[in-house]
Design an enzyme around this catalytic site. Structure first.
Site, mmCIF file in Angstrom:
data_model
loop_
_atom_site.group_PDB
_atom_site.id
_atom_site.type_symbol
_atom_site.label_atom_id
_atom_site.label_comp_id
_atom_site.label_asym_id
_atom_site.label_seq_id
_atom_site.Cartn_x
_atom_site.Cartn_y
_atom_site.Cartn_z
ATOM 1 C CE LYS A 140 -3.771 2.145 2.664
ATOM 2 N NZ LYS A 140 -4.664 1.992 3.838
ATOM 3 C CB SER B 105 -7.917 3.963 2.931
ATOM 4 O OG SER B 105 -7.058 3.309 3.872
ATOM 5 C CB SER C 1 -8.591 1.142 5.902
ATOM 6 O OG SER C 1 -9.327 2.331 6.069
#
Length: 482
Positions: free
Chosen positions: A76, A151, A175
């Site tokens: 990420k 996210s 998330s």
């Protein structure tokens, strides 16, 4: 080959059925083919990946392999990566190349993992749909007109579409788990402090936690074996002995006590999702588990408490992005104050600005006691509710999300509706507990996730239950046609 789990790929590499270079190239080719439509990656690192793969093959030939030697992973874009763009989904950092690696990145590289690139995300991890990214929305591989969740939506979409073997994510209010649910994969949010936050760009420091997004619970355990553990550079990281998270995977579930929160199976959950979860519960009961209803009376306060605490911490953490030292700087500022105002005004997106303003207000003179202090009191009550429930049960089961992935743009005009997307996940972060989402069924051709929550430091037990469920179902093996 690309749809195999990390455990299966490690076996194939050990048997020399494929080399890491061949495997890495195959993933890179698939990324080149599918990423233009999915937008799961913001940066790919083909030269670095192939170099690391060649080194992994040499390491394996020398007999020094780990479970992750030669395994292609994605990070990420909230994790700092040396000499590679780390933008955190924001214009503010769209030109920032990190001079060092985050602890999670370091540990995976030391284990021989191959980095394919950095995945897209909501700006500074603020969002539940991956639509706030400066680099554009990520598309769900099950239906490209739908969101992948946020996210960590880029990581979830990459795993689901076989654009990597496994990926890292972060979970501040759901998330990791919510994107895992929307994309039909497994996502583990560890106990707060289990995994070092060093080198992970901060959103809300008392809530953020790194963890794996994977194709199976077994793979999540393998990654936890690498990334978990004490780190002197992170004062919030737990100083406890290393643990083998794979050791208990095959333990039977006989005697397991599962709690079903009355508040999670109320009118807010669709009857169709409830039916899917009831079938999953029956599977666990057939493996020896028993179920009972538990109460989490303050759960309904988790969303309002979170959206005071998290923005307050964000307003402090994001104050460092001012255009002075690194990141975006406005053009031709007339003075220092103008540079600060315009750099932040132009560099941050609307959702980030909204949360900074809410957080600053909550911390301001005259409002700290009325908002932030009260939210922290509610946080304590939420933690106490879990503590009470865990006196009677071993873990808590419920939905990860009240529904399947929604359409792109469907909820952008109403921030409050978007905030309610995390209604079942936020309390876990406020209490600092571990939680895992795993595929439990399909509804209208889209995945439905089931969430398991345990007491602090119970990751091994959660992974054990998830693994046993996956040995007796095939929802986690289903892949979207992309």
């Amino acid at each position: 080959m690309l749809s195999k789990t990390v455990a299966e790929l490690a076996t194939a590499l050990a048997k020399k059925e494929v080399s890491s270079v061949e495997l890495t190239q195959a993933y890179l080719d698939r990324i080149a083919q599918l990423n233009p439509a999915l937008n799961a990656y913001v940066t790919t690192t083909p030269e670095l990946a192939l170099s690391q793969a060649a080194a992994a093959d040499a390491q394996r030939a020398a007999g020094n392999a780990t479970a992750f030697t030669g395994i292609p992973v994605a990070h990420k874009d909230i994790f700092c990566t040396r000499d590679v763009l780390t933008a955190c989904g924001s214009r503010m950092l769209a030109n920032f190349t990190s001079p060092y690696d985050a602890c999670v990145v370091e540990r995976l590289q030391s284990a021989g993992a191959v980095m394919l690139g950095k995945t897209n995300m909501d700006e500074f991890a603020m969002g539940s749909s991956n639509e706030t990214s400066y680099f554009g929305a990520v598309h769900n591989p099950w239906d490209q007109d739908r969101v992948p969740g946020g996210s960590s939506g880029g990581s979830a979409a990459a795993v689901a579409a076989d654009l990597c073997a496994i990926a890292t994510g972060t979970d501040t209010g759901g998330s990791i788990r919510q994107p895992a649910s929307f994309c039909g994969i497994t996502g583990l949010k560890p106990t707060y402090g289990r995994v070092s936050r060093w080198g992970m760009i901060a959103f809300a420091s008392s809530l953020d936690q790194a963890g794996p997004l994977s194709k199976s619970a077994e793979d999540a355990a393998l990654m936890m074996n690498v990334i978990a553990g004490a780190d002197a550079r992170d004062s919030t990281c737990l100083d406890i002995p290393a643990e083998d998270f794979s050791a208990q995977l095959n333990q039977p579930l006989t005697g397991l006590r599962i709690g079903l929160p009355r508040e999670h199976f109320s009118d807010g959950l669709s009857s169709q999702v409830q039916e899917i979860l009831q079938l999953a519960i029956k599977t666990l009961e057939s493996l020896g588990a028993t179920v009972k209803t538990v109460e989490l009376p303050n759960n309904h306060l988790s969303v309002p408490a979170y959206y005071v605490i998290a923005p307050a911490e964000a307003s402090a953490n994001l104050s460092r992005f001012d255009g002075a030292r690194f990141g975006y700087r406005c053009e031709n500022p007339v003075n220092l104050e103008d540079m600060y105002k315009r750099s932040r005004g132009e560099g941050f997106g609307d959702e980030v600005k909204r949360r900074i303003m809410v957080g600053t207000y909550a911390l301001s003179a005259g409002y700290y006691d009325a908002y932030y202090k009260q939210a922290q009191k509610i946080r304590r009550l939420i933690k106490q509710d879990f503590d009470t429930a865990f006196k009677d049960v071993d873990l808590i089961l419920g939905p990860t999300s009240p529904h399947t992935a929604f359409k792109l743009g469907e909820k952008n005009s109403d921030p409050v509706t978007m905030y309610l997307e995390d209604i079942y996940t936020i309390a876990v972060n406020l209490a600092g507990l571990p939680g895992i989402s795993l595929p439990a069924g399909m509804l209208g051709g889209l995945p439905i996730g089931m969430q398991l929550v345990g007491p602090a430091l119970s990751e091994s037990r959660l992974l054990n239950v998830a693994h046993q469920f996956q040995l007796n179902t095939d929802w986690h093996t289903q892949r979207p046609e992309v």
